[in-house]
Design a protein around this motif. Structure first.
Motif, PDB file in Angstrom:
ATOM      1  N   ARG A   7       5.250  27.549  -6.499  1.00  7.36           N
ATOM      2  CA  ARG A   7       6.644  27.737  -5.775  1.00  7.36           C
ATOM      3  C   ARG A   7       7.690  28.422  -4.703  1.00  7.36           C
ATOM      4  NH1 ARG A   7       9.273  24.117  -9.477  1.00  7.36           N
ATOM      5  NH2 ARG A   7       9.437  22.845  -7.743  1.00  7.36           N
ATOM      6  N   ALA A   8       7.484  30.182  -5.285  1.00  6.34           N
ATOM      7  CA  ALA A   8       8.425  30.937  -4.679  1.00  6.34           C
ATOM      8  C   ALA A   8       8.172  30.326  -3.156  1.00  6.34           C
ATOM      9  CB  ALA A   8       8.159  31.975  -4.929  1.00  6.34           C
ATOM     10  N   ALA A   9       6.833  30.628  -2.357  1.00  5.48           N
ATOM     11  CA  ALA A   9       5.972  30.714  -1.291  1.00  5.48           C
ATOM     12  C   ALA A   9       6.854  29.057  -0.193  1.00  5.48           C
ATOM     13  CB  ALA A   9       4.606  30.948  -1.145  1.00  5.48           C
ATOM     14  N   ARG A  10       6.894  28.673  -0.810  1.00  4.74           N
ATOM     15  CA  ARG A  10       7.228  27.091  -0.370  1.00  4.74           C
ATOM     16  C   ARG A  10       9.395  27.767  -0.492  1.00  4.74           C
ATOM     17  NH1 ARG A  10       4.341  24.365  -4.426  1.00  4.74           N
ATOM     18  NH2 ARG A  10       5.856  23.898  -5.144  1.00  4.74           N
ATOM     19  N   LEU A  11       9.646  28.347  -1.087  1.00  4.20           N
ATOM     20  CA  LEU A  11      10.921  27.855  -0.748  1.00  4.20           C
ATOM     21  C   LEU A  11      11.570  28.969   0.334  1.00  4.20           C
ATOM     22  CD1 LEU A  11      11.975  29.694  -4.387  1.00  4.20           C
ATOM     23  CD2 LEU A  11      12.620  27.253  -3.996  1.00  4.20           C
ATOM     24  N   LEU A 107      11.995  29.605 -11.356  1.00  5.63           N
ATOM     25  CA  LEU A 107      13.230  29.447 -10.064  1.00  5.63           C
ATOM     26  C   LEU A 107      14.702  30.804  -9.723  1.00  5.63           C
ATOM     27  CD1 LEU A 107      13.300  26.062  -8.546  1.00  5.63           C
ATOM     28  CD2 LEU A 107      11.979  28.232  -7.771  1.00  5.63           C
ATOM     29  N   GLY A 108      15.108  31.131 -11.047  1.00  7.41           N
ATOM     30  CA  GLY A 108      15.959  31.676 -11.495  1.00  7.41           C
ATOM     31  C   GLY A 108      15.766  33.170 -11.116  1.00  7.41           C
ATOM     32  N   LYS A 109      14.534  33.922 -11.335  1.00  2.00           N
ATOM     33  CA  LYS A 109      14.336  35.238 -11.237  1.00  2.00           C
ATOM     34  C   LYS A 109      13.786  35.392 -10.005  1.00  2.00           C
ATOM     35  CE  LYS A 109      11.794  34.929 -15.388  1.00  2.00           C
ATOM     36  NZ  LYS A 109      10.049  34.555 -16.157  1.00  2.00           N
ATOM     37  N   VAL A 110      12.910  34.212  -9.167  1.00  2.00           N
ATOM     38  CA  VAL A 110      13.086  34.424  -7.951  1.00  2.00           C
ATOM     39  C   VAL A 110      14.329  34.612  -7.219  1.00  2.00           C
ATOM     40  CG1 VAL A 110      12.037  32.820  -6.009  1.00  2.00           C
ATOM     41  CG2 VAL A 110      11.027  33.565  -8.160  1.00  2.00           C
ATOM     42  N   ILE A 111      15.725  33.879  -7.522  1.00  2.00           N
ATOM     43  CA  ILE A 111      16.825  33.284  -6.556  1.00  2.00           C
ATOM     44  C   ILE A 111      17.295  34.360  -7.196  1.00  2.00           C
ATOM     45  CG2 ILE A 111      17.999  32.319  -6.728  1.00  2.00           C
ATOM     46  CD1 ILE A 111      16.653  29.677  -7.396  1.00  2.00           C
ATOM     47  N   ILE A 112      17.788  35.661  -8.082  1.00  2.00           N
ATOM     48  CA  ILE A 112      18.504  36.522  -8.376  1.00  2.00           C
ATOM     49  C   ILE A 112      17.903  38.063  -7.549  1.00  2.00           C
ATOM     50  CG2 ILE A 112      17.704  36.905 -11.011  1.00  2.00           C
ATOM     51  CD1 ILE A 112      19.855  37.556 -11.804  1.00  2.00           C
ATOM     52  N   ALA A 113      16.801  38.268  -7.424  1.00  2.00           N
ATOM     53  CA  ALA A 113      15.675  38.626  -6.993  1.00  2.00           C
ATOM     54  C   ALA A 113      16.027  38.435  -5.680  1.00  2.00           C
ATOM     55  CB  ALA A 113      13.779  39.111  -6.814  1.00  2.00           C
ATOM     56  N   GLU A 114      15.823  37.526  -5.097  1.00  2.03           N
ATOM     57  CA  GLU A 114      16.630  37.619  -3.256  1.00  2.03           C
ATOM     58  C   GLU A 114      17.616  38.247  -2.863  1.00  2.03           C
ATOM     59  OE1 GLU A 114      16.123  37.240   0.778  1.00  2.03           O
ATOM     60  OE2 GLU A 114      14.521  37.586  -0.602  1.00  2.03           O
ATOM     61  N   ALA A 115      18.900  37.465  -3.974  1.00  2.00           N
ATOM     62  CA  ALA A 115      20.284  37.497  -4.090  1.00  2.00           C
ATOM     63  C   ALA A 115      21.027  39.486  -4.138  1.00  2.00           C
ATOM     64  CB  ALA A 115      21.186  36.393  -4.827  1.00  2.00           C
TER      65      ALA A 115
END
Length: 182
Positions: A7-11, A107-115
């Motif tokens: 999923r993270a690769a598709r974001l 998803l939250g972990k991936v998003i906050i890391a990107e932020a």
């Protein structure tokens, strides 16, 4: 055998534009208020009724030169967002919303890391700040597992200002959480 990318690769991440505001408001409202929010774990429906935000508030973030609304899309569909605001040596993280039916899947972990990566790279921020309703112990614990620390610094909830919701209890306040960014 599943050969789809994780999923993270598709974001995809992008900055919001004015045309995204109505969809953003709907996403934020669905993650925090009303019965729809109960499908996820970030609901504030037991603490607050009414709106979480409005088109004017979201549009102000999108238009501001000191902030941005980061959109997260999967296969072209909006699934999450967060506000990032440049405040000198630190950045502020807010309006974090993940579609309720997708919460709890990592998803939250991936998003906050990107932020965090974004504010370090683009603004040179050395800390991320956020405020969380102090009664939201489960949410605060989630942020603590991501490296945020409670400061004990409280600010009052804006009672009487229905732009932020209609409180269902009289003890709401915000606590500042801080993370040093490497």
């Amino acid at each position: 055998m599943d050969t789809a990318p994780p999923r993270a690769a598709r974001l995809t991440f992008r900055d919001a534009t004015g045309s995204d505001v109505p969809e953003l408001v709907a996403l934020i409202e669905s993650a925090y208020r009303g019965d729809a929010s109960r499908a996820g774990w970030t609901t504030e429906a037991d603490l607050l009724e009414g709106q979480r935000t409005d088109p004017g508030g979201v549009a102000a973030v999108v238009r501001s030169e000191e902030s941005r609304m980061l959109l997260v899309e999967e296969d072209g569909a909006l699934i999450a967002c967060c506000q990032l605001e440049h405040r000198g040596t630190h950045a502020y993280f807010g309006m974090f919303a993940v579609r309720p039916d997708l919460q709890g899947a990592g998803l939250g972990k991936v998003i906050i890391a990107e932020a965090e990566r974004t504010v370090r790279a683009e603004w040179g921020a050395d800390e991320m700040h956020m405020t969380v309703i102090s009664a939201r112990e489960e949410l605060i614990a989630w942020y603590e597992r991501r490296g945020y620390r409670r400061t004990g610094r409280m600010s009052p909830f804006p009672y009487g200002d229905e732009r932020f919701g209609i409180p269902q209890r009289d003890d709401l306040q915000f606590e500042l959480l801080v993370k040093e960014l490497a």
